[in-house]
Every structure is written in C-alpha cells, then in structure tokens.
Write an enzyme that holds these catalytic residues in place. Sequence first.
Site, short mmCIF file in Angstrom:
data_model
loop_
_atom_site.label_atom_id
_atom_site.label_comp_id
_atom_site.label_asym_id
_atom_site.label_seq_id
_atom_site.Cartn_x
_atom_site.Cartn_y
_atom_site.Cartn_z
N CYS A 115 38.10 36.46 30.32
CA CYS A 115 38.12 36.64 28.86
C CYS A 115 39.11 35.67 28.22
CB CYS A 115 38.45 38.09 28.53
SG CYS A 115 38.10 38.53 26.81
N HIS A 224 34.83 41.52 32.18
CA HIS A 224 36.08 41.94 32.83
C HIS A 224 35.87 42.61 34.18
CE1 HIS A 224 39.00 41.35 29.48
NE2 HIS A 224 37.88 41.31 28.79
N GLU A 226 38.10 43.30 36.35
CA GLU A 226 39.24 44.17 36.70
C GLU A 226 39.09 45.57 36.13
OE1 GLU A 226 39.15 42.16 34.27
OE2 GLU A 226 40.59 42.60 32.69
#
Lengths: 264, 88
Positions: A115, A224, A226
Amino acid sequence: MTTEIPLIGDYSTPGTELNGARIGVVTFPGTLDDVDAARAVRLSGATPVSLWHADEDAAGSLKDLDAVVIPGGFSYGDYLRAGAIARFAPMMDAIAAAAGGEAGSTRGLPVLGICNGFQILTESHLLPGSMIKNDHLHFICRDQALAVENNETAWTRDFAPGQRITIPLKNQDGQYVADEPTLDMLEGEGRVVFRYLDVNPNGSRRDIAGITNAAGNVVGLMPHPEHAVEPGFGPDTEHGLRTGLDGLPFFTSVLSTLASGGAA
Amino acid sequence: MPTIVVDVMPKPEILDPQGKAIAGALPRLGFTAFEQVRQGKRFELHVEGEVTDQILEQARTAAAELLSNPVIEDVVNVAVLDESEASA
C-alpha cells in the site's frame, strides 16, 4: 517492537531452516500497519525488527537483516503525493542501496512494499509507474480477490502459479498508472505479480495490483497481506467467517527464498 | 518577499479523477460552458532577498525532483511572481 501473542493462531513450529530470519519493518511518521506487519512476520516464523525512517546509521541497521517490509499507512499524511516525502528518508536510501537500486540484483535484499509502502517504492524509483487517486475518488475497504501471476519473486514462491487469493484492500490512492511502453515491458518480462480479479477496484491500468523489479527481490502491491495471516481476523472464506490466511504465504515465501540462498 | 511560483499539472494522458469530479459538479450549478477540468498544484516558494539565477535554478531542480513526479505530472511553470501581483 513488541508483538502480542495472538488470541487464535497457528503455533506449529516453523521449519528449522526458517528459524533466526530477521525481517525489518520500517516506521515513518504516519505509518499505520507496522505493528500488523511485524505480527505477520512473527506468525510466519521469523523475527520482526523495528526500523526507524530517520535512523542515522540506516545502512548499519540493515546489515544483519534478511529482508525488509515497508508497511501501509499515510506517511507524512500523503502530503504532496503519497510516498513523495518518505522516499527521501535516510532509511529509504539505505534500502535502495541494499536492494540493488532500480535494476535490483539477484543478491539484493528482499523488500516488500504494501500500500503506502508500494507508493514509496514507486516514488523511490525502485519500481516503475505511480499511484494516483482511485478513479471513483472514494476510499475503498474490501476483501479483494487477486491472481498471483508471478510466483517466482522473493515474496511469492509459496504460491501456485495463477493462484486465486483474497486479502484486504484499503486505500484512496490505489490507481496504478504507467505509460504504455512501461506497461508492455512489465507484462513482457512477467513483472506483473498480482492482478485484480472479478472487479477493478480503483481504475488501475490493466488491472495491475502489484509488480516486481527485474530481479524479483523488490515487490510492491496495494492490497494488504499482513491483514490475512491469522484465523479470526482475515477475510471470510467458504470455511467460515474471517478464516482467510492468504497473506501468510507472502511472509513464508521470503523465508523459503532465504533458506534456498537468495532472491528467487 | 520575492516569491517563486511553481505550477504542476497531471500529464494530459493521465486520468485526473479530481478534475473529472469538478467537471461533473459545474453544470449542476449552472456553469455549462466548461467541457473539461484539470486540477493541478501551485507552490509558492518564498525567498529571503533577491532571486538570483542560481536560486531559480534550485527551484527548477526542486520542482523536477520533489514537487512533481515525472511519471504522472508535468512542471508547467517556474517563474518569479510579479511584485505588484504579490501585494495585490
């Protein structure tokens, strides 16, 4: 950096060859997802190491690290352009040097930009192209399906070629743009790593969600990984609510890469 | 205080979603004469003392390296602001 013990998680012992890997996570003023990224690193079996953008000995701090994650957020409030000011941080100079610069190198430090981290990598010229505002102008936050089109990078080797994955997407300036020759070059060299599936959420050219440098050690993407690494917190799947773990292979991939002795 | 103005515009081939949104709002307010809108940025760099050629050159370099991203933007103007305009 402290990472609390997850409430629900996979506690199986990672492969012994993965033990001891140290992965840096950079924090800029305005970074939001550094703690989540550190947690993902830990859940994958490695040790997260906190890195500060203004580190006066940035090169020294990178010396005993095996890889670096540049996490998401709004460094410097996205002022000027997303990533435009963060790009000049001492830590970014050190990362660019360790990654092998624009061309990269097969021995280069693996770097993953997520990002805002992807935006910083394009502003740093470590990856080509740039990001502009979503074509619909709205901030978007959704679980997004992607195709893994290149599973030979340092961060994707634990995926199958063409694998469909779902991870969260959340941004305002997510529209990937580059001129036509650059897009043709990326496609021709297999450097489009992730492409949006089902819907193009932001007007990105050719549905591009993530790309790599020529050597495959530097990867950037808007969604994302994570946020999809432990049961109870990821995207919904056919197996139940919030069970999606499609982000975990990003972090285990780099460990596999390191265990095999270098970038993909 | 002398001021250097730097104007940065999105490249013509780059979609400008902000400009498009403004173009959509104009006719709703009765401004029907405007076919297209592009939104750019104006920077005002204030200089202590006289603007020398060297300072102007620095402004051009800063415009190219920091104030704009050549992948998506063009620097369309770097100029010393007219004093009478500045005090207006």
